[in-house]
Design an enzyme around this catalytic site. Structure first.
Site, short mmCIF file in Angstrom:
data_model
loop_
_atom_site.label_atom_id
_atom_site.label_comp_id
_atom_site.label_asym_id
_atom_site.label_seq_id
_atom_site.Cartn_x
_atom_site.Cartn_y
_atom_site.Cartn_z
N ARG A 121 0.97 -1.34 0.14
CA ARG A 121 -0.13 -0.22 -0.25
C ARG A 121 0.63 1.55 0.10
NH1 ARG A 121 2.63 2.09 3.35
NH2 ARG A 121 0.98 3.46 3.62
N GLY A 122 0.28 2.71 -0.12
CA GLY A 122 0.44 3.24 0.00
C GLY A 122 1.12 3.75 -1.87
N ALA A 123 0.85 5.56 -1.75
CA ALA A 123 0.37 5.44 -3.60
C ALA A 123 2.00 5.19 -4.58
CB ALA A 123 0.53 6.88 -3.60
N ARG A 133 -7.84 -0.57 -6.33
CA ARG A 133 -7.76 0.26 -5.15
C ARG A 133 -8.16 1.69 -6.31
NH1 ARG A 133 -4.49 1.11 -0.19
NH2 ARG A 133 -6.05 2.29 0.51
N GLN A 192 -1.50 2.78 10.04
CA GLN A 192 -0.58 2.57 9.06
C GLN A 192 0.36 3.26 9.69
OE1 GLN A 192 -3.62 2.89 8.24
NE2 GLN A 192 -3.91 2.40 5.81
N ASP A 198 -2.09 10.60 -2.83
CA ASP A 198 -3.07 9.33 -3.00
C ASP A 198 -3.16 10.15 -4.57
OD1 ASP A 198 -2.99 8.48 -0.59
OD2 ASP A 198 -3.05 6.92 -2.19
N ASN A 241 -5.61 13.13 0.35
CA ASN A 241 -4.68 11.62 1.89
C ASN A 241 -5.49 10.81 2.58
OD1 ASN A 241 -1.66 10.68 1.81
ND2 ASN A 241 -1.82 12.23 3.62
N LYS A 242 -4.64 9.74 2.96
CA LYS A 242 -5.33 8.72 3.87
C LYS A 242 -6.68 9.70 4.95
CE LYS A 242 -4.57 5.69 4.34
NZ LYS A 242 -6.35 4.20 4.15
O1 MRU Z 1 -4.44 3.33 2.31
P1 MRU Z 1 -3.03 2.97 2.07
O2 MRU Z 1 -2.53 2.76 3.18
O3 MRU Z 1 -2.71 2.73 0.78
O4 MRU Z 1 -3.21 5.00 2.05
C1 MRU Z 1 -1.16 5.78 2.20
C2 MRU Z 1 -1.72 6.98 2.19
O5 MRU Z 1 -2.93 7.53 2.04
C3 MRU Z 1 -0.30 8.03 2.20
O6 MRU Z 1 -0.11 9.12 2.84
C4 MRU Z 1 0.03 7.78 0.48
O7 MRU Z 1 -0.39 7.29 -0.61
C5 MRU Z 1 1.50 8.09 0.14
S1 MRU Z 1 2.43 7.04 -0.10
C6 MRU Z 1 4.06 7.84 0.20
#
Ligand code: MRU
Length: 358
Positions: free
Chosen positions: A55-57, A98, A205, A246, A256-257
């Protein structure tokens, strides 16, 4: 004496070409267990992305690149049309895992473009070029995060307090992270930052990943619950907020999250700058404003029972569980990219950044 291996010594995502597998750390098991899993089929890759094992963009983008190469490798035909038809089918499937992080479709489009640019070549050569492209996506990710770190570091000073939300760290990328890149570079240069990591409900996270990787790297990190950020800001402990993203819309609105917009609103109240760390792969100039960003909705169980010993909400209660929220551009002091720092008006500055890139 040999240095003890930490989480920072593992690759978030890697290609095992010999065994035709995509290797990832199963992030749902961190921090208690570091398990590397090998993904081979489209369904396994789709599930790993959907279930946030990877996970994470940026990490999703890298996984999609390698995943697509491995799936292309399995296509058994020498005919380009047949190969391409199957390629697009697999690509569309991975793309449905996603919806919010644009890096997923960005990486898949890059891979597709390789096929289209070389359609006159034999399929086996196209497969070799796809491998090269997927490796380049990962190598680029490392360079980009480092550059974001350098720009981000110019916005803070030694001893500063930094608050971050979710995990935009090494575990969300291939190295350095985005929002954590200035922290890691500062750490190497003796800046002595004091970092506060929001735990990040509902999937934790911040607690499971960010506090883990920063702590393992020797950064002074304090874990707080999401509802404590106003308290640490009011105490004067925070000089800057660094978060990842994201998808950034053309006007600077940023997904973002979930919870990021709350942090940004509170930070603005206390006159603390909010910096969004955004690789240009996360900037989507085709999305005009935050209203056009599709927000992923997640299962209710993540809120009601996951992580608890027993269910913590009445059976049947209504649950709203969006994975992301949009921070309005007015709340953002700057967007830090690998091509420089964009400031308001973002419609103009992001356009300039993207022009610089091309
Ligand atoms: O649901 P996730 O854990 O994939 O969410 C991740 C985030 O919101 C991060 O802040 C974002 O993807 C940037 S990662 C460099």
């Amino acid at each position: 004496m040999e240095k003890e291996k930490t989480i920072m010594d593992y690759d978030t995502v890697a290609l095992d070409d010999e065994n035709s597998a995509l290797l990832i750390i199963d992030q749902t098991k961190l921090p208690t267990e570091t398990e590397i899993i090998a993904l081979k089929t489209a369904q396994e890759i789709w599930d790993a992305i959907y279930l946030l094992k990877v996970r994470g963009a940026p990490a999703i983008g890298v996984a999609a690149g390698y995943g697509m190469y491995l799936l292309a490798k399995q296509i058994r035909t020498d005919n380009f049309e047949e190969f391409y038809r199957e390629f697009v089918k697999q690509k569309d499937f991975l793309n449905s895992s996603r919806p919010t992080a644009v890096n997923l479709s960005w990486a898949l489009k890059r891979m597709e473009q390789v096929c289209l640019d070389h359609k006159e070549k034999p399929v086996r050569e196209i497969k070799a070029l796809l491998k090269k492209e997927s490796e380049e996506i990962q190598a680029e990710d490392i360079r980009v995060c480092k550059a974001i770190g350098e720009y981000g570091l110019s916005l803070v000073k030694p001893g500063d307090g930094i608050l971050t939300h979710c995990n935009a760290g090494q575990l969300a990328t291939s190295k350095y992270g985005t929002a954590t890149a200035p922290i890691y570079l500062g750490q190497e240069r003796g800046y002595g930052f004091h970092v506060f990591a929001d735990e990040t409900r509902p999937l934790l996270q911040g607690a499971r990943l960010t506090s883990y990787e920063l702590y393992s790297s020797g950064v002074d990190v304090t874990l707080i619950c999401d509802n404590m950020s106003a308290a640490v800001m009011k105490n004067g402990w925070i000089d800057a907020v660094f978060v990842g993203c994201d998808r950034v819309a053309a006007n600077g609105d940023t997904a973002n999250k979930i919870g990021t917009s709350v942090v940004a609103a509170v930070a603005n109240y206390y006159h603390i700058p909010v910096y969004i760390c955004a690789p240009t792969s996360t900037i989507d100039m085709n999305t005009l404003t935050g209203d056009d960003i599709r927000i992923e909705q997640r299962p209710a169980g993540e809120v009601t029972e996951m992580w608890y010993k027993e269910r913590m909400a009445p059976e049947g209660v209504k649950v709203f569980n969006p994975a992301f929220d949009v921070t309005d551009h007015e709340l953002i002091a700057a967007i830090v990219t690998e091509y420089g720092i964009a400031r308001a008006p973002y419609t103009q500055s992001l356009k300039e950044i993207m022009e610089k890139k091309s």
